[in-house]
Design an enzyme around this catalytic site. Structure first.
Site, short mmCIF file in Angstrom:
data_model
loop_
_atom_site.label_atom_id
_atom_site.label_comp_id
_atom_site.label_asym_id
_atom_site.label_seq_id
_atom_site.Cartn_x
_atom_site.Cartn_y
_atom_site.Cartn_z
N ASP A 78 0.82 -1.21 0.00
CA ASP A 78 0.00 0.00 0.00
C ASP A 78 0.85 1.27 0.00
O ASP A 78 0.48 2.27 -0.61
CB ASP A 78 -0.92 0.01 1.22
N GLU A 153 -4.86 10.16 4.05
CA GLU A 153 -5.18 11.12 5.08
C GLU A 153 -4.00 12.00 5.44
O GLU A 153 -2.86 11.67 5.17
CB GLU A 153 -5.67 10.42 6.36
N THR A 193 -10.62 3.78 5.52
CA THR A 193 -10.29 2.43 5.99
C THR A 193 -8.86 2.34 6.51
O THR A 193 -8.37 1.24 6.75
CB THR A 193 -10.48 1.41 4.85
N ALA A 194 -8.22 3.49 6.70
CA ALA A 194 -6.84 3.49 7.18
C ALA A 194 -6.80 4.03 8.62
O ALA A 194 -7.49 3.52 9.49
CB ALA A 194 -5.96 4.33 6.23
N TYR A 195 -6.02 5.07 8.87
CA TYR A 195 -5.84 5.58 10.23
C TYR A 195 -7.17 6.04 10.83
O TYR A 195 -7.46 5.83 12.01
CB TYR A 195 -4.84 6.73 10.20
#
Length: 305
Positions: A78, A153, A193-195
Site C-alpha cells: 500500500d 489522510e 479504511t486506514a488511520y
C-alpha cells in the site's frame, strides 16, 4: 510506440526482479517501457526551520511518465501505491496495482495473477475506478511552506512528550470548531479504511465526494467524527503553544508551529485504478478487514458428560 510504466519498491528484491522481467517481456512485444521506483513520491520529512520537500506537485513524476503513457504497473504494498499515486495523478495515468507486500488493501491483484491480468489489460478488458485526493498545504508567514497530494489522510498530532493539544478547525463557510485531542485526522473516502478507521471513524465508500474529520483521543464526549462535502476547504489552526507534527499518508512529515496554518482542499487530480472486474468495495472489506462476515451460531445448550 505505446508506452507503459513500471513503478516498484526497490527495497524488495522480488519487486525489483519482477520489474526487470516485465521490462524485457513488454519490450519484446513492441512496447516502450519506463521503470521508476516509488522514491519520487515519498515526500520525506522537514525540520522546523529548514523545510524540505517543497517540490511542486506537478513535477514529482519521473522522466517518461506523462499523458502519453497507456498505464503503469505498481509493484509493492500500500505504501508504494500511495507513492505512485502522487507521481502519476497529474498525468492521468491508470495504475494496475500488484501486491508484493502484506495487507495490500489498495492493490488489485497478487503477484501470481500478474501474467493473466497483464494480458487482460493489454487487450483493453478492464474498468477504471477513480479515487479522489486531497491537496495539503502548510502556510507560514503568508508563504506556502510545504505541499503534497494525499490519497489517504493527513494527520496533525502532538509530539510524544507534550500534553494534549487544541485545534481550531474552519470548514468552508461554517463557524470554526475547537477540538481538544492528541491530534486530528482529515481523510478521503479511500483513507476512511486506514488511520481514521483505527481512530473510530466510519467507513466511507470510495464514490462518495466527502472528507472526514476524526479526532484522535479527544478529551470530550461531544467530539466525534464528522463527514462533510469535499467541496468545503478546511483550515487547521494550532490553538496551542506547542510545536506539533503533520504526517501525510504515513510517509511524510512537517513540523507545525503555533502560527502556522494547514489548508486542505480536494485536489484537481484524481487517481485512476485499473479494475479487472466491476469494483466491489464490500468484497474488499470482507476479504481484507473481515467486515460483514456471518456470525457462527452457538449451541443453545451444552450437555455435560
Amino acid at each position: 510506440m505505446p508506452k507503459i510504466g513500471v513503478i516498484y519498491n526497490d527495497i524488495k528484491p522480488i519487486a525489483c526482479q519482477v520489474a526487470e522481467n516485465l521490462q524485457k517481456q513488454l519490450e519484446s512485444k513492441g512496447y516502450q517501457v519506463y521503470l521508476a521506483t516509488g522514491y519520487a513520491g515519498i515526500l520525506g520529512y522537514s525540520h522546523p526551520h529548514r523545510p524540505v520537500c517543497h517540490s511542486p506537485i506537478e513535477q514529482i513524476a519521473v522522466e517518461g511518465f506523462d499523458h502519453n503513457m497507456s498505464f503503469a504497473i505498481v509493484l509493492g504494498g500500500d505504501g508504494t501505491v500511495l507513492s505512485a499515486s502522487r507521481q502519476v495523478a497529474p498525468h492521468n495515468i491508470p495504475l494496475l496495482t500488484v501486491n508484493t507486500g502484506h495487507l495490500g488493501f489498495l492493490t488489485e491483484i497478487y503477484l501470481n495473477q500478474l501474467s493473466t491480468a497483464l494480458e487482460q489489460v493489454l487487450s483493453g478488458k478492464y474498468e477504471i475506478e477513480t479515487r479522489s485526493m486531497m491537496k495539503v498545504t502548510v502556510i507560514r508567514d503568508q508563504t506556502s511552506l510545504w505541499e503534497a497530494l494525499c490519497l489517504n489522510e493527513m494527520v496533525v498530532h502532538r509530539e510524544p512528550l507534550t500534553s494534549m493539544c487544541h485545534f481550531e478547525i474552519a470548514i468552508g463557510r461554517h463557524s470554526p470548531v475547537d477540538i481538544a485531542a492528541d491530534g486530528v485526522i482529515i481523510s478521503t473516502p479511500t483513507g476512511s479504511t486506514a488511520y481514521s478507521l483505527s481512530a473510530g471513524g466510519p467507513v466511507v465508500t470510495p464514490d462518495v465526494p466527502v472528507f472526514q474529520l476524526a479526532p484522535i483521543c479527544p478529551h470530550s464526549l461531544a467530539s466525534r467524527s464528522l463527514v462533510f462535502s469535499d467541496q468545503e476547504p478546511v483550515t487547521i489552526y494550532p490553538a496551542t503553544p506547542n510545536q506539533m507534527v503533520m504526517v501525510v499518508d504515513g510517509n511524510a512529515g512537517c513540523y507545525i508551529l503555533p502560527d502556522d496554518q494547514v489548508k486542505i482542499v480536494r485536489s484537481p487530480y484524481d487517481v485512476q485504478f485499473i479494475r479487472l472486474q466491476s469494483p466491489e468495495f464490500f468484497r474488499i472489506l470482507r476479504e481484507k478487514l473481515g467486515w460483514g462476515l456471518p456470525h457462527i451460531a452457538k449451541p443453545t445448550s451444552v450437555e455435560l458428560p
